[in-house]
Design a protein around this motif. Structure first.
Motif, PDB file in Angstrom:
ATOM      1  N   ALA A  50       0.842  -1.195   0.000  1.00 53.12           N
ATOM      2  CA  ALA A  50       0.000   0.000   0.000  1.00 53.12           C
ATOM      3  C   ALA A  50       0.880   1.249   0.000  1.00 53.12           C
ATOM      4  N   PRO A  51       0.596   2.199  -0.899  1.00 56.16           N
ATOM      5  CA  PRO A  51       1.427   3.410  -0.950  1.00 56.16           C
ATOM      6  C   PRO A  51       1.136   4.321   0.233  1.00 56.16           C
ATOM      7  N   LEU A  52       2.160   5.021   0.703  1.00 55.46           N
ATOM      8  CA  LEU A  52       1.987   6.017   1.739  1.00 55.46           C
ATOM      9  C   LEU A  52       1.674   7.345   1.067  1.00 55.46           C
ATOM     10  N   VAL A  53       0.525   7.905   1.395  1.00 49.80           N
ATOM     11  CA  VAL A  53       0.052   9.114   0.726  1.00 49.80           C
ATOM     12  C   VAL A  53       0.261  10.315   1.644  1.00 49.80           C
ATOM     13  N   GLU A  54       0.928  11.320   1.147  1.00 47.33           N
ATOM     14  CA  GLU A  54       1.117  12.564   1.885  1.00 47.33           C
ATOM     15  C   GLU A  54       0.019  13.533   1.459  1.00 47.33           C
ATOM     16  N   LEU A  55      -0.865  13.898   2.384  1.00 44.44           N
ATOM     17  CA  LEU A  55      -1.987  14.759   2.038  1.00 44.44           C
ATOM     18  C   LEU A  55      -1.526  16.199   1.842  1.00 44.44           C
ATOM     19  N   PRO A  56      -2.066  16.886   0.847  1.00 43.11           N
ATOM     20  CA  PRO A  56      -1.763  18.311   0.681  1.00 43.11           C
ATOM     21  C   PRO A  56      -2.264  19.111   1.875  1.00 43.11           C
ATOM     22  N   ASP A  57      -1.632  20.225   2.137  1.00 41.51           N
ATOM     23  CA  ASP A  57      -2.014  21.052   3.282  1.00 41.51           C
ATOM     24  C   ASP A  57      -3.479  21.463   3.228  1.00 41.51           C
ATOM     25  N   GLY A  58      -4.017  21.690   2.023  1.00 42.30           N
ATOM     26  CA  GLY A  58      -5.381  22.196   1.896  1.00 42.30           C
ATOM     27  C   GLY A  58      -6.455  21.225   2.333  1.00 42.30           C
ATOM     28  N   VAL A  59      -6.133  19.929   2.457  1.00 36.14           N
ATOM     29  CA  VAL A  59      -7.151  18.956   2.848  1.00 36.14           C
ATOM     30  C   VAL A  59      -6.856  18.343   4.212  1.00 36.14           C
ATOM     31  N   ARG A  60      -5.813  18.842   4.894  1.00 35.88           N
ATOM     32  CA  ARG A  60      -5.500  18.333   6.228  1.00 35.88           C
ATOM     33  C   ARG A  60      -6.394  18.999   7.273  1.00 35.88           C
ATOM     34  N   ARG A  61      -6.743  18.232   8.304  1.00 35.10           N
ATOM     35  CA  ARG A  61      -7.501  18.792   9.417  1.00 35.10           C
ATOM     36  C   ARG A  61      -6.627  19.742  10.225  1.00 35.10           C
ATOM     37  N   GLU A  62      -7.262  20.768  10.751  1.00 34.85           N
ATOM     38  CA  GLU A  62      -6.542  21.652  11.663  1.00 34.85           C
ATOM     39  C   GLU A  62      -6.346  20.994  13.020  1.00 34.85           C
ATOM     40  N   THR A  63      -7.323  20.162  13.423  1.00 40.87           N
ATOM     41  CA  THR A  63      -7.203  19.403  14.678  1.00 40.87           C
ATOM     42  C   THR A  63      -7.469  17.932  14.376  1.00 40.87           C
ATOM     43  N   PRO A  64      -6.839  17.034  15.094  1.00 43.88           N
ATOM     44  CA  PRO A  64      -7.066  15.599  14.851  1.00 43.88           C
ATOM     45  C   PRO A  64      -8.536  15.229  15.091  1.00 43.88           C
ATOM     46  N   PRO A  65      -9.049  14.201  14.407  1.00 44.00           N
ATOM     47  CA  PRO A  65     -10.424  13.754  14.661  1.00 44.00           C
ATOM     48  C   PRO A  65     -10.547  13.218  16.079  1.00 44.00           C
ATOM     49  N   ALA A  66     -11.721  13.400  16.671  1.00 41.13           N
ATOM     50  CA  ALA A  66     -11.944  12.984  18.064  1.00 41.13           C
ATOM     51  C   ALA A  66     -12.264  11.492  18.123  1.00 41.13           C
ATOM     52  N   LEU A  67     -11.266  10.700  17.767  1.00 42.99           N
ATOM     53  CA  LEU A  67     -11.431   9.250  17.774  1.00 42.99           C
ATOM     54  C   LEU A  67     -10.983   8.666  19.107  1.00 42.99           C
ATOM     55  N   PRO A  68     -11.516   7.481  19.473  1.00 45.64           N
ATOM     56  CA  PRO A  68     -11.063   6.841  20.718  1.00 45.64           C
ATOM     57  C   PRO A  68      -9.571   6.523  20.647  1.00 45.64           C
ATOM     58  N   GLU A  69      -8.905   6.619  21.782  1.00 44.54           N
ATOM     59  CA  GLU A  69      -7.478   6.325  21.869  1.00 44.54           C
ATOM     60  C   GLU A  69      -7.304   5.081  22.732  1.00 44.54           C
ATOM     61  N   LEU A  70      -6.915   3.968  22.091  1.00 38.54           N
ATOM     62  CA  LEU A  70      -6.785   2.687  22.778  1.00 38.54           C
ATOM     63  C   LEU A  70      -5.557   1.953  22.271  1.00 38.54           C
ATOM     64  N   SER A  71      -5.069   1.036  23.094  1.00 39.35           N
ATOM     65  CA  SER A  71      -3.999   0.150  22.652  1.00 39.35           C
ATOM     66  C   SER A  71      -4.595  -0.966  21.805  1.00 39.35           C
ATOM     67  N   GLN A  72      -3.713  -1.665  21.099  1.00 36.10           N
ATOM     68  CA  GLN A  72      -4.199  -2.707  20.203  1.00 36.10           C
ATOM     69  C   GLN A  72      -4.912  -3.822  20.966  1.00 36.10           C
ATOM     70  N   ASN A  73      -4.334  -4.242  22.117  1.00 32.14           N
ATOM     71  CA  ASN A  73      -4.980  -5.349  22.828  1.00 32.14           C
ATOM     72  C   ASN A  73      -6.322  -4.932  23.407  1.00 32.14           C
ATOM     73  N   GLN A  74      -6.481  -3.650  23.749  1.00 34.80           N
ATOM     74  CA  GLN A  74      -7.794  -3.182  24.202  1.00 34.80           C
ATOM     75  C   GLN A  74      -8.831  -3.288  23.088  1.00 34.80           C
ATOM     76  N   VAL A  75      -8.426  -2.921  21.891  1.00 33.77           N
ATOM     77  CA  VAL A  75      -9.342  -2.986  20.745  1.00 33.77           C
ATOM     78  C   VAL A  75      -9.751  -4.436  20.482  1.00 33.77           C
ATOM     79  N   VAL A  76      -8.755  -5.347  20.509  1.00 34.92           N
ATOM     80  CA  VAL A  76      -9.056  -6.761  20.256  1.00 34.92           C
ATOM     81  C   VAL A  76     -10.023  -7.306  21.305  1.00 34.92           C
ATOM     82  N   ARG A  77      -9.725  -7.029  22.590  1.00 35.74           N
ATOM     83  CA  ARG A  77     -10.616  -7.511  23.655  1.00 35.74           C
ATOM     84  C   ARG A  77     -12.025  -6.949  23.487  1.00 35.74           C
TER      85      ARG A  77
END
Length: 518
Positions: A50-77
């Motif tokens: 899968a290619p790594l895509v660098e987003l242009p500045d014009g389409v980047r969020r000013e703030t990160p999306p308010a997504l849950p922050e969890l470790s991988q094993n928490q997500v699996v459980r």
């Protein structure tokens, strides 16, 4: 061999209980947003190459999306716990989803749709790069044309109800093209046809006339004679209806509507018992639809994503929703019918389910499709025989033959014990079984609707009937115990009071915080 030289086959084993022991896993699991803690991170594995895509500045969020922050094993459980709290088709004998044809979907078909050649397609790719999947669409259309007898099929709708709406839109466009669009403002359906027929017609602006059953359980043809006229746009009818009864006068119904200048539209969501036996066009229908997520064994997936297929006669081909796939020489191309009603959903269709349906049909062949219907009818009538032996259960219009399902009634048991059909279904869930009552309104009192399809063995059907008989006996001996169910489930009773109060609805986490956490 055992350590004493005995064969394992000769060693004593615990006797199998009369009814399967079951208890749903129960976790006091918080929702994923509540599990979140600032700064926690998991590791995502990108797809190979899968290619790594660098987003242009014009389409980047000013703030990160308010997504849950969890470790991988928490997500699996978290997700494994949630999956264990779900009583799904891979866990239980699912004959209790009458009218929805909950059959087994071969897992090999999931392998096909997970292949990058399908899973990583983009709907805006050039046609030259997706010839394989376009060929699958085209070939499945040819199969459905043969099954239905229709001139052309569109796989564009995203569900059975969407296919019904597409048919209603084509009916409206057809009459408008003849200068009768405003005059023909009524659609006729029947009480035991799928409610989506009446709902889609109503949404499209039609007045809906509903025919009730006659004394024999068939849609009343005399009521149809009285209803048809110059205002009739179409008849929308399911056959066999959701009682499992096939209307033997179906061609006469179609001819009456045609004589009044209307169109006849066949809801074939219950086609599982008539595949390879009857065809919509040969009964005179102008339009029909199939639910690929029912009859053609693609998963319901909790109600979606589904897939619908609209078939039409030659006169309706110009109005089909598009795009459709045409074969031009050795190439496959997307085209739009000349007077298309437009798209019913974005892009081409639900490609994973189209691929699954095509794989299912190709594995069976023409003779296999007919055997599906014959086995479904055999299973249904075997289960009908078993249920009829349960005291308190009855079958409305008992002299009528059933095709692929039956709408039963617990009226006698309910009058004797005070236990209602829904309560019997909840208690049945304690044995790991799914159970469905019926569409509202309950024309059949205290209904329960079973549809065993071709997927289940005789042992499965015996077990299902044994659980129903056991719960019916419990209702007689200890009705309050049945009313207090479930006892082996993740939750007890769901409080449905909020369902009728839009002020309490919270479709997102942010809405929930705003409305209920302030």
């Amino acid at each position: 061999m055992s350590s004493h030289g005995e064969s394992f086959a000769t060693l004593p084993v615990a006797p199998k209980p009369a009814l399967r022991r079951f208890h749903q896993a129960r976790w006091d699991e918080e929702i994923v947003f509540e599990l979140s803690r600032p700064g926690r991170r998991g590791v995502g594995v990108p797809a190979p190459g899968a290619p790594l895509v660098e987003l242009p500045d014009g389409v980047r969020r000013e703030t990160p999306p308010a997504l849950p922050e969890l470790s991988q094993n928490q997500v699996v459980r978290h997700w494994f716990r949630i999956s264990q709290e779900t009583l799904g088709a891979d866990f239980n004998i699912d004959v209790g989803q009458g009218t929805c044809t909950m059959k087994y979907s071969p897992k090999v078909n999931d392998t096909f749709v997970r292949d990058p050649k399908v899973a990583e397609l983009h709907p805006l790719q050039p046609e030259s790069t997706v010839q394989g999947v376009l060929e699958v669409y085209w070939r499945l259309e040819q199969i459905l044309k043969e099954v239905s007898g229709m001139a052309r099929v569109s796989l564009q709708p995203g569900a059975g109800s969407a296919a019904i709406y597409a048919n209603v839109a084509m009916i409206r466009a057809y009459h408008a093209s003849r200068g009768e669009g405003e005059q023909r403002d009524q659609v006729i359906t029947t009480m035991f046809s799928h409610p989506s027929n009446a709902a889609c017609a109503k949404v499209a602006g039609y007045e809906v006339i509903t025919l009730m059953p006659d004394a024999d359980g068939y849609p009343d043809i005399e009521s149809l004679r009285a209803a048809v006229g110059p205002r009739t746009a179409a008849l929308l009818i399911t056959n066999p209806e959701d009682t499992g009864i096939f209307n033997p006068k179906i061609r006469e119904f179609v001819e009456l509507v045609h004589a009044a200048g209307g169109l006849a539209c066949y809801d074939q969501a219950n086609a599982n018992g008539i595949l390879g036996i009857t065809r919509a066009r040969e009964a005179g229908f102008d339009l029909c639809h199939f639910n690929l997520h029912k009859t053609f064994s693609t998963p319901h997936a909790c109600g979606g994503p589904a897939a619908g297929a609209c078939g039409v006669s030659e006169a309706l081909v110009p109005f089909l929703p598009g795009p459709v796939v045409d074969r031009v020489g050795e190439e496959y191309r997307l085209t739009a019918p000349e007077s298309s009603v437009g798209k019913i959903r974005p892009f081409l269709g639900v490609t994973p389910n189209v691929v699954r349906a095509y794989a299912w049909v190709m594995a069976l062949g023409a003779e296999g499709l007919r055997e599906v219907a014959e086995t479904a009818v055999l299973n249904n009538n075997y289960l009908l025989h078993k249920v009829r032996q349960i005291p308190g259960a009855s079958v409305p219009w008992p002299e009528r033959r059933r095709v692929e399902q039956v709408r039963y009634s617990w009226q006698e048991l309910s009058e004797e014990t005070g236990v209602h059909s829904e309560e019997i279904g909840i208690r049945a869930a304690d044995f790991g079984l799914h159970y469905w009552t019926s569409h509202h309104p309950y024309v059949v009192p205290e209904p329960f609707t079973l549809e065993p399809t071709e997927s289940y063995s005789r042992e499965d059907l015996d077990e299902y009937a044994a659980v129903l008989a056991h719960v019916a006996q419990e209702a007689r001996t200890d009705p309050e115990f049945v009313k207090g169910a479930p006892y082996h489930q993740t939750v007890h009773r769901i409080d449905g009071s909020c369902l009728d109060d839009p002020a309490q609805w919270a479709p997102t986490w942010r809405a929930y915080l705003r409305k209920h956490r302030r």
